[in-house]
Design a protein around this motif. Structure first.
Motif, PDB file in Angstrom:
ATOM      1  N   ILE A 170       0.841  -1.209   0.000  1.00  0.00           N
ATOM      2  CA  ILE A 170       0.000   0.000   0.000  1.00  0.00           C
ATOM      3  C   ILE A 170       0.866   1.246   0.000  1.00  0.00           C
ATOM      4  O   ILE A 170       0.603   2.205  -0.729  1.00  0.00           O
ATOM      5  CB  ILE A 170      -0.958  -0.020   1.213  1.00  0.00           C
ATOM      6  N   ASP A 171       1.927   1.239   0.803  1.00  0.00           N
ATOM      7  CA  ASP A 171       2.850   2.379   0.820  1.00  0.00           C
ATOM      8  C   ASP A 171       3.482   2.586  -0.552  1.00  0.00           C
ATOM      9  O   ASP A 171       3.692   3.721  -0.987  1.00  0.00           O
ATOM     10  CB  ASP A 171       3.951   2.172   1.871  1.00  0.00           C
ATOM     11  N   ALA A 172       3.754   1.480  -1.247  1.00  0.00           N
ATOM     12  CA  ALA A 172       4.398   1.565  -2.568  1.00  0.00           C
ATOM     13  C   ALA A 172       3.490   2.197  -3.620  1.00  0.00           C
ATOM     14  O   ALA A 172       3.975   2.799  -4.574  1.00  0.00           O
ATOM     15  CB  ALA A 172       4.832   0.169  -3.029  1.00  0.00           C
ATOM     16  N   VAL A 173       2.168   2.062  -3.449  1.00  0.00           N
ATOM     17  CA  VAL A 173       1.246   2.596  -4.467  1.00  0.00           C
ATOM     18  C   VAL A 173       0.528   3.858  -4.009  1.00  0.00           C
ATOM     19  O   VAL A 173      -0.273   4.420  -4.759  1.00  0.00           O
ATOM     20  CB  VAL A 173       0.201   1.529  -4.886  1.00  0.00           C
ATOM     21  N   ALA A 174       0.812   4.330  -2.791  1.00  0.00           N
ATOM     22  CA  ALA A 174       0.086   5.475  -2.228  1.00  0.00           C
ATOM     23  C   ALA A 174       0.175   6.719  -3.107  1.00  0.00           C
ATOM     24  O   ALA A 174      -0.780   7.494  -3.204  1.00  0.00           O
ATOM     25  CB  ALA A 174       0.597   5.783  -0.829  1.00  0.00           C
ATOM     26  N   ASP A 175       1.317   6.921  -3.774  1.00  0.00           N
ATOM     27  CA  ASP A 175       1.481   8.099  -4.627  1.00  0.00           C
ATOM     28  C   ASP A 175       0.522   8.102  -5.812  1.00  0.00           C
ATOM     29  O   ASP A 175       0.271   9.144  -6.415  1.00  0.00           O
ATOM     30  CB  ASP A 175       2.924   8.196  -5.144  1.00  0.00           C
ATOM     31  N   SER A 176      -0.016   6.921  -6.160  1.00  0.00           N
ATOM     32  CA  SER A 176      -0.939   6.825  -7.300  1.00  0.00           C
ATOM     33  C   SER A 176      -2.383   7.121  -6.909  1.00  0.00           C
ATOM     34  O   SER A 176      -3.260   7.145  -7.767  1.00  0.00           O
ATOM     35  CB  SER A 176      -0.886   5.414  -7.897  1.00  0.00           C
ATOM     36  N   ALA A 177      -2.638   7.344  -5.606  1.00  0.00           N
ATOM     37  CA  ALA A 177      -4.022   7.503  -5.137  1.00  0.00           C
ATOM     38  C   ALA A 177      -4.697   8.752  -5.697  1.00  0.00           C
ATOM     39  O   ALA A 177      -5.845   8.713  -6.115  1.00  0.00           O
ATOM     40  CB  ALA A 177      -4.062   7.501  -3.611  1.00  0.00           C
ATOM     41  N   GLY A 178      -3.997   9.879  -5.705  1.00  0.00           N
ATOM     42  CA  GLY A 178      -4.571  11.122  -6.219  1.00  0.00           C
ATOM     43  C   GLY A 178      -5.703  11.640  -5.343  1.00  0.00           C
ATOM     44  O   GLY A 178      -5.909  11.200  -4.213  1.00  0.00           O
ATOM     45  N   ASP A 179      -6.470  12.596  -5.898  1.00  0.00           N
ATOM     46  CA  ASP A 179      -7.563  13.228  -5.149  1.00  0.00           C
ATOM     47  C   ASP A 179      -8.792  12.337  -5.054  1.00  0.00           C
ATOM     48  O   ASP A 179      -9.580  12.461  -4.125  1.00  0.00           O
ATOM     49  CB  ASP A 179      -7.959  14.558  -5.807  1.00  0.00           C
ATOM     50  N   GLU A 180      -8.992  11.479  -6.072  1.00  0.00           N
ATOM     51  CA  GLU A 180     -10.152  10.581  -6.078  1.00  0.00           C
ATOM     52  C   GLU A 180      -9.642   9.146  -6.173  1.00  0.00           C
ATOM     53  O   GLU A 180      -9.594   8.568  -7.250  1.00  0.00           O
ATOM     54  CB  GLU A 180     -11.077  10.894  -7.254  1.00  0.00           C
ATOM     55  N   GLN A 185      -8.223   0.048  -8.853  1.00  0.00           N
ATOM     56  CA  GLN A 185      -6.932   0.272  -9.514  1.00  0.00           C
ATOM     57  C   GLN A 185      -5.781   0.157  -8.517  1.00  0.00           C
ATOM     58  O   GLN A 185      -4.751  -0.457  -8.799  1.00  0.00           O
ATOM     59  CB  GLN A 185      -6.935   1.655 -10.183  1.00  0.00           C
ATOM     60  N   LEU A 186      -5.967   0.729  -7.331  1.00  0.00           N
ATOM     61  CA  LEU A 186      -4.910   0.668  -6.314  1.00  0.00           C
ATOM     62  C   LEU A 186      -4.681  -0.759  -5.836  1.00  0.00           C
ATOM     63  O   LEU A 186      -3.550  -1.154  -5.568  1.00  0.00           O
ATOM     64  CB  LEU A 186      -5.271   1.585  -5.140  1.00  0.00           C
ATOM     65  N   LEU A 187      -5.757  -1.542  -5.759  1.00  0.00           N
ATOM     66  CA  LEU A 187      -5.622  -2.951  -5.383  1.00  0.00           C
ATOM     67  C   LEU A 187      -4.804  -3.706  -6.429  1.00  0.00           C
ATOM     68  O   LEU A 187      -3.911  -4.487  -6.098  1.00  0.00           O
ATOM     69  CB  LEU A 187      -7.002  -3.587  -5.208  1.00  0.00           C
ATOM     70  N   ARG A 188      -5.100  -3.454  -7.700  1.00  0.00           N
ATOM     71  CA  ARG A 188      -4.338  -4.115  -8.780  1.00  0.00           C
ATOM     72  C   ARG A 188      -2.864  -3.724  -8.721  1.00  0.00           C
ATOM     73  O   ARG A 188      -1.975  -4.573  -8.877  1.00  0.00           O
ATOM     74  CB  ARG A 188      -4.935  -3.758 -10.145  1.00  0.00           C
ATOM     75  N   LEU A 189      -2.593  -2.432  -8.492  1.00  0.00           N
ATOM     76  CA  LEU A 189      -1.194  -1.966  -8.413  1.00  0.00           C
ATOM     77  C   LEU A 189      -0.480  -2.608  -7.218  1.00  0.00           C
ATOM     78  O   LEU A 189       0.675  -3.000  -7.310  1.00  0.00           O
ATOM     79  CB  LEU A 189      -1.159  -0.437  -8.290  1.00  0.00           C
ATOM     80  N   ALA A 190      -1.193  -2.709  -6.088  1.00  0.00           N
ATOM     81  CA  ALA A 190      -0.595  -3.315  -4.899  1.00  0.00           C
ATOM     82  C   ALA A 190      -0.283  -4.782  -5.136  1.00  0.00           C
ATOM     83  O   ALA A 190       0.778  -5.286  -4.739  1.00  0.00           O
ATOM     84  CB  ALA A 190      -1.541  -3.159  -3.697  1.00  0.00           C
ATOM     85  N   LEU A 191      -1.185  -5.494  -5.824  1.00  0.00           N
ATOM     86  CA  LEU A 191      -0.942  -6.907  -6.130  1.00  0.00           C
ATOM     87  C   LEU A 191       0.255  -7.066  -7.070  1.00  0.00           C
ATOM     88  O   LEU A 191       1.047  -7.993  -6.921  1.00  0.00           O
ATOM     89  CB  LEU A 191      -2.202  -7.530  -6.748  1.00  0.00           C
ATOM     90  N   ARG A 192       0.370  -6.147  -8.028  1.00  0.00           N
ATOM     91  CA  ARG A 192       1.527  -6.174  -8.932  1.00  0.00           C
ATOM     92  C   ARG A 192       2.820  -5.991  -8.139  1.00  0.00           C
ATOM     93  O   ARG A 192       3.818  -6.662  -8.363  1.00  0.00           O
ATOM     94  CB  ARG A 192       1.395  -5.058  -9.977  1.00  0.00           C
ATOM     95  N   SER A 193       2.764  -5.031  -7.202  1.00  0.00           N
ATOM     96  CA  SER A 193       3.932  -4.769  -6.359  1.00  0.00           C
ATOM     97  C   SER A 193       4.314  -6.007  -5.537  1.00  0.00           C
ATOM     98  O   SER A 193       5.490  -6.359  -5.423  1.00  0.00           O
ATOM     99  CB  SER A 193       3.626  -3.584  -5.431  1.00  0.00           C
ATOM    100  N   LEU A 194       3.310  -6.691  -5.009  1.00  0.00           N
ATOM    101  CA  LEU A 194       3.565  -7.899  -4.207  1.00  0.00           C
ATOM    102  C   LEU A 194       4.108  -9.047  -5.056  1.00  0.00           C
ATOM    103  O   LEU A 194       4.952  -9.805  -4.607  1.00  0.00           O
ATOM    104  CB  LEU A 194       2.274  -8.336  -3.506  1.00  0.00           C
ATOM    105  N   SER A 195       3.628  -9.144  -6.282  1.00  0.00           N
ATOM    106  CA  SER A 195       4.084 -10.257  -7.152  1.00  0.00           C
ATOM    107  C   SER A 195       5.538 -10.055  -7.577  1.00  0.00           C
ATOM    108  O   SER A 195       6.241 -11.014  -7.859  1.00  0.00           O
ATOM    109  CB  SER A 195       3.177 -10.389  -8.379  1.00  0.00           C
ATOM    110  N   LYS A 196       5.982  -8.794  -7.607  1.00  0.00           N
ATOM    111  CA  LYS A 196       7.383  -8.519  -7.981  1.00  0.00           C
ATOM    112  C   LYS A 196       8.316  -8.755  -6.815  1.00  0.00           C
ATOM    113  O   LYS A 196       9.496  -9.038  -6.995  1.00  0.00           O
ATOM    114  CB  LYS A 196       7.531  -7.060  -8.442  1.00  0.00           C
TER     115      LYS A 196
END
Length: 197
Positions: A170-180, A185-196
């Motif tokens: 979650i910390d790794a993808v927090a910058d992608s959160a934006g205003d809305e 999308q954030l869940l998918r990015l977090a899963l990608r981060s975990l798979s790497k």
């Protein structure tokens, strides 16, 4: 139509959940944002709609009736089936989708996989008068990031990740959160981060 299902969450994947209703497991296709709100083994209620095809019966589930109603509405536009409608709600929250249609924001609509420029124009023409006035956008305050963090954390833990690994992702993808923040999308990015990792 099956208007809702309520029961214990028996299984979860990225795009579906199995809800045990009186011993009968209902496979319900959902957006990642809806999946993120579910916890394995806990009780849940999803607003649902049953899509009947010649060769299949598919149950789609949503966090609330508003999301389900939007799913049904966008399918009244030419060329929009259940898969694209679900993709629209995966990328855009119902209010954001309403606003995009009401304001003829083709750029937002074409951010959905499967919708090109002509498709976006057709959606606006066919649905603009039916979505109502554009909802007022709310500004993201300092606490705006908290709900999405909790939802993504719950989703990752329900998929078997440890709390520490989930927090790191979650910390790794927090910058992608934006205003809305888009939970799916954030869940998918977090899963990608975990798979790497």
């Amino acid at each position: 139509m099956i208007a809702h299902v309520r029961g214990q969450v028996a299984a979860l994947s990225l795009d579906s959940a199995v809800i045990d209703v009186a011993g009968l497991g209902h496979l319900v296709h959902c957006t990642p944002g809806t999946i993120a709100r579910l916890r394995l083994g806990e009780q849940a209620q999803l607003a649902t709609t049953l899509v009947v095809r010649e060769d299949s019966l598919t149950l789609y589930g949503f966090a609330d009736a508003d999301e389900r109603d939007m799913f049904l509405l966008v399918q009244t536009a030419s060329g929009i089936g259940p898969k694209v409608a679900l993709a629209m709600l995966t990328v855009l929250a119902p209010d954001r989708l309403r606003r995009a249609i009401a304001e003829s924001d083709h750029a937002v609509l074409t951010s959905v996989p499967g919708i090109g420029r002509k498709g976006a124009e057709r959606i606006v023409v066919e649905l603009k008068d039916r979505v109502g006035p554009a909802p007022v956008a709310t500004s993201g305050g300092t606490g705006g990031g908290e709900p999405w963090r909790a939802q993504v954390l719950e989703a990752l833990q329900s998929l078997g990740w440890s709390s520490r690994d989930a927090e790191r992702a979650i910390d790794a993808v927090a910058d992608s959160a934006g205003d809305e923040p888009d939970v799916g999308q954030l869940l998918r990015l977090a899963l990608r981060s975990l798979s790497k990792a």
